[in-house]
Design a protein around this motif. Sequence first.
Motif, PDB file in Angstrom:
ATOM      1  N   SER A 116       0.842  -1.191   0.000  1.00 27.23           N
ATOM      2  CA  SER A 116       0.000   0.000   0.000  1.00 27.23           C
ATOM      3  C   SER A 116       0.878   1.241   0.000  1.00 27.23           C
ATOM      4  CB  SER A 116      -0.937   0.022   1.213  1.00 27.23           C
ATOM      5  OG  SER A 116      -0.236   0.317   2.398  1.00 27.23           O
ATOM      6  N   ARG A 159       0.374   5.524   0.539  1.00 22.27           N
ATOM      7  CA  ARG A 159      -0.449   6.695   0.842  1.00 22.27           C
ATOM      8  C   ARG A 159       0.376   7.935   0.522  1.00 22.27           C
ATOM      9  NH1 ARG A 159      -1.285   6.014   6.911  1.00 22.27           N
ATOM     10  NH2 ARG A 159       0.681   4.863   6.694  1.00 22.27           N
ATOM     11  N   ALA A 215      -3.628   5.325  -2.111  1.00 21.32           N
ATOM     12  CA  ALA A 215      -4.554   6.329  -1.600  1.00 21.32           C
ATOM     13  C   ALA A 215      -3.903   7.692  -1.681  1.00 21.32           C
ATOM     14  CB  ALA A 215      -4.954   6.006  -0.166  1.00 21.32           C
ATOM     15  N   TYR A 240      -0.528  12.546   7.575  1.00 21.94           N
ATOM     16  CA  TYR A 240      -1.398  12.123   6.466  1.00 21.94           C
ATOM     17  C   TYR A 240      -2.839  11.948   6.945  1.00 21.94           C
ATOM     18  CZ  TYR A 240      -3.473   9.166   2.865  1.00 21.94           C
ATOM     19  OH  TYR A 240      -4.308   8.656   1.906  1.00 21.94           O
ATOM     20  N   ARG A 271      -6.050  14.012   5.580  1.00 16.68           N
ATOM     21  CA  ARG A 271      -7.136  13.279   4.915  1.00 16.68           C
ATOM     22  C   ARG A 271      -8.482  13.536   5.593  1.00 16.68           C
ATOM     23  NH1 ARG A 271      -7.139   6.759   3.501  1.00 16.68           N
ATOM     24  NH2 ARG A 271      -8.788   6.885   1.914  1.00 16.68           N
TER      25      ARG A 271
END
Length: 274
Positions: free
Chosen positions: A101, A103, A158, A247, A251
């Motif tokens: 993943s 971000r 993301a 982050y 977000r």
Amino acid sequence: MPPSLEMPPVTPEAAFGRELRRLREAQGWSLDAFGTRVGYSGTMIGYFERAKRPVPEKFVTSAEETLGLKGELVALWKEIDPKTAPRWFRQWPKIESAAVSIRTWEPLVVPGLMQTPEYARVLLSAEPGAAKEQVEELVQTRLQRQSIFQGASPPMYAAVIDEGVLRRPIGGKSVMKAQLEHLIALMDHPKITLQVVPTEVGATPGLLGGFAIAQLPSGPDAAYLESASNGQVTDRVDEVRAISLRYDTIRAWAHPLHVTRSVIRELTERYGDE
């Protein structure tokens, strides 16, 4: 037990030099004999082998031909070629390709993994002194990074961006329209999400610069932080934890996915109408 001694990492320059020496010696050539064949002095060949001088592309091409190679030296040279990517950045694409993943936050421009070739080309051309050939190589390198989404198991990605990114007319109307259309298309990817932080939020903890956080299948997570002159890659737990918290805070201010899509569509139409 005696203390263990860690060997210093081999730099790309040293790896190239070692392989060059191995290939030359396998032919039984002295430095001068090899230099005569490739058009360089034996002294300069020695510098290349000891990683004491920058290695020009012309030399690599000549050495490949003389040694009867098929890209072996070129592959090593690209690891040290500043046109391929800045040295401080070269570790990050390898982390991206291994991540489960990623971000990312970008306050100023579209994230590199989401850029169209035209948008990337305009950004890279803005670098002072950027030559056309160098820009094209960097564009191709950026596009190659994007291939992680085409594999059998791409990472979850993301991205959060500031609304100003969508409004800054990088490259003019046609380039921006195509870029925003590309973002909408990427949002259909099952492993890609994109959210926009509205400008009316005002100050956020992300205005100082962009960053990305990669979760790896094993070992510590890693983070990449941008700056004006260079970037930093770190896997220090305390630093990555602090960046992750930043982050999450950013977000929290972002539009939900369906609102983000509507915002991008509206701005795409504006670029088409202007």
